[in-house]
Design an enzyme around this catalytic site. Structure first.
Site, PDB file in Angstrom:
ATOM      1  CG  HIS A   1      -1.780  -1.090   1.124  1.00  0.00           C
ATOM      2  ND1 HIS A   1      -2.947  -1.228   0.811  1.00  0.00           N
ATOM      3  CD2 HIS A   1      -1.665  -2.494   1.611  1.00  0.00           C
ATOM      4  CE1 HIS A   1      -3.678  -2.409   0.780  1.00  0.00           C
ATOM      5  NE2 HIS A   1      -2.948  -3.142   1.413  1.00  0.00           N
TER       6      HIS A   1
ATOM      7  CG  HIS B   1      -6.778  -6.534   0.893  1.00  0.00           C
ATOM      8  ND1 HIS B   1      -6.569  -5.516  -0.311  1.00  0.00           N
ATOM      9  CD2 HIS B   1      -5.874  -6.330   1.564  1.00  0.00           C
ATOM     10  CE1 HIS B   1      -5.452  -5.050  -0.126  1.00  0.00           C
ATOM     11  NE2 HIS B   1      -4.751  -5.513   1.244  1.00  0.00           N
TER      12      HIS B   1
ATOM     13  CD  GLU C   1      -5.662  -8.593   6.268  1.00  0.00           C
ATOM     14  OE1 GLU C   1      -6.481  -7.900   5.803  1.00  0.00           O
ATOM     15  OE2 GLU C   1      -4.590  -7.892   6.562  1.00  0.00           O
TER      16      GLU C   1
HETATM   17  N1  ADE Z   1      -4.933  -1.492   3.794  1.00  0.00           N
HETATM   18  C1  ADE Z   1      -3.625  -1.439   4.285  1.00  0.00           C
HETATM   19  N2  ADE Z   1      -3.291  -2.480   4.838  1.00  0.00           N
HETATM   20  C2  ADE Z   1      -4.200  -3.612   4.775  1.00  0.00           C
HETATM   21  C3  ADE Z   1      -4.451  -4.822   5.169  1.00  0.00           C
HETATM   22  N3  ADE Z   1      -3.274  -5.510   5.350  1.00  0.00           N
HETATM   23  N4  ADE Z   1      -5.710  -5.210   5.030  1.00  0.00           N
HETATM   24  C4  ADE Z   1      -6.895  -4.553   4.536  1.00  0.00           C
HETATM   25  N5  ADE Z   1      -6.678  -3.310   4.200  1.00  0.00           N
HETATM   26  C5  ADE Z   1      -5.296  -2.764   4.131  1.00  0.00           C
HETATM   27 ZN    ZN Z   2      -3.033  -4.958   1.866  1.00  0.00          ZN
END
Ligand code: ADE
Ligand code: ZN
Length: 323
Positions: A18, A178, A181
């Site tokens: 990012h 994403h 996670e």
């Molecule tokens: N924005 C920045 N890092 C992130 C992450 N690991 N997961 C989701 N959004 C993010």
């Molecule tokens: Zn990320």
């Protein structure tokens, strides 16, 4: 097996990074002092991290700030052997001056030999009414290659993002949201069905559903994995418990990446070393991991060919005896 001494010269791509999270800690301190705003330092999970991340963007507001972050990132990753990177930018996080960040990327390509492209990072927290506006605002960014979706995952539906992702694909952008996670396999499944990803950022919790893992392997959906980020945000309790090995053994195409190195105290060579330990990689295993990063990228074919050939030189070259 210890990591090759010349791991930093292995040509590679970074696919999960990012832009705001790539800021050098010292640079963030400087911005923060300049604006007289202190950035909270504590986070324990994705939700508390995203809060901190959003507050950090409140001090990246002056002309030149984005340019500086991009240039410093290019300088830093040049030392890690990065030849190509896709930086996810979150333009809707606040009233900022996103001046010339892509010109900085052009300069980085010339000066550092690091090709930088951008991913439009939408967030699951964003008001749904401004999604198309955010996409339209990037119409003239020549180096945008994909649309992404980040932010807190658990409890947020993907449905409100279906139309803007479809429109982005019609405009020629690739899809790299994403998922998997801080939410489990159902979240990955939902993203697969609704956002048509070419690549998934993280995706590690897919491992909880063997059928899903088989499908990811079969369809060659790339997972851009970030081991240290997963540790820092409590996705795994220790690196030894990271599912990298299970995904790799199942034939899923994975790369390793830093996510937000300015916050997680990590760098890309370190992530390769972690993968090397978890996967027991020899020299050709490291080369395979780097090739995966090229395969999972949205780089032009000609550049992919060039970097693959550089990887082959590294694999078979003069340094081979050391690794
Ligand atoms: N924005 C920045 N890092 C992130 C992450 N690991 N997961 C989701 N959004 C993010
Ligand atoms: Zn990320």
């Amino acid at each position: 097996m210890s990591a090759p001494a010349d791991l930093a010269t292995l040509p590679k791509a970074e696919l999960h990074i990012h832009l705001e999270g790539a800021v050098r800690p010292a640079t963030l301190e400087e911005f923060s002092a300049r604006e007289g705003v202190s950035i909270p330092r504590d986070f324990t999970d994705l939700n508390s991290f995203v809060e901190r991340y959003v507050s950090a963007t409140q001090v990246m507001i002056r002309p030149g700030d984005y340019r500086r972050i991009v240039s410093e990132y290019a300088e830093d990753v040049k030392r890690a052997g990065v030849r190509y990177a896709e930086l996810e930018i979150s333009p809707a996080l606040g009233p900022r001056t996103l001046d010339s960040f892509y010109e900085a990327a052009e300069a980085a390509s010339d000066e550092q030999d690091v090709v930088i492209r951008f991913v439009l990072g939408l967030g699951r927290l964003m008001p749904h009414g401004i999604l198309h506006q955010a996409l339209d605002a990037t119409r003239n960014v020549p180096s945008l290659v994909a649309i992404g979706l980040g932010g807190p995952e658990e409890g947020f539906a993907n449905e409100p993002f279906v139309e803007v992702f479809a429109e982005a694909r019609r405009r020629g952008l690739r899809s790299a949201p994403h998922a998997g996670e801080n939410a489990g396999p159902a979240s990955v499944r939902d993203v697969l069905d609704s956002l048509k990803p070419d690549r998934i950022q993280h995706g590690v919790r897919s491992v909880e559903d063997p059928e899903l893992v088989r499908e990811l392997a079969e369809r060659q959906i790339h997972l851009a994995v970030c081991p240290t980020s997963n540790l820092r945000l409590g996705v795994v309790e220790s690196l030894d418990e990271h599912p990298l090995q299970e995904l790799w053994a199942a034939g899923v195409q994975i790369s390793v990446n830093t996510d937000d190195p300015g916050f997680f105290d990590c760098d890309l060579v370190g992530e390769y070393e972690i993968a090397g330990r978890l996967l027991d990689l020899d020299r050709s295993g490291y080369a395979r991991l780097a090739r995966n990063s090229i395969d999972g990228s949205f780089a032009p074919e000609e550049l992919k060919r060039e970097i693959r050939s550089e990887i082959e030189t590294w694999e078979t070259g003069a340094g081979a005896a050391r690794g």
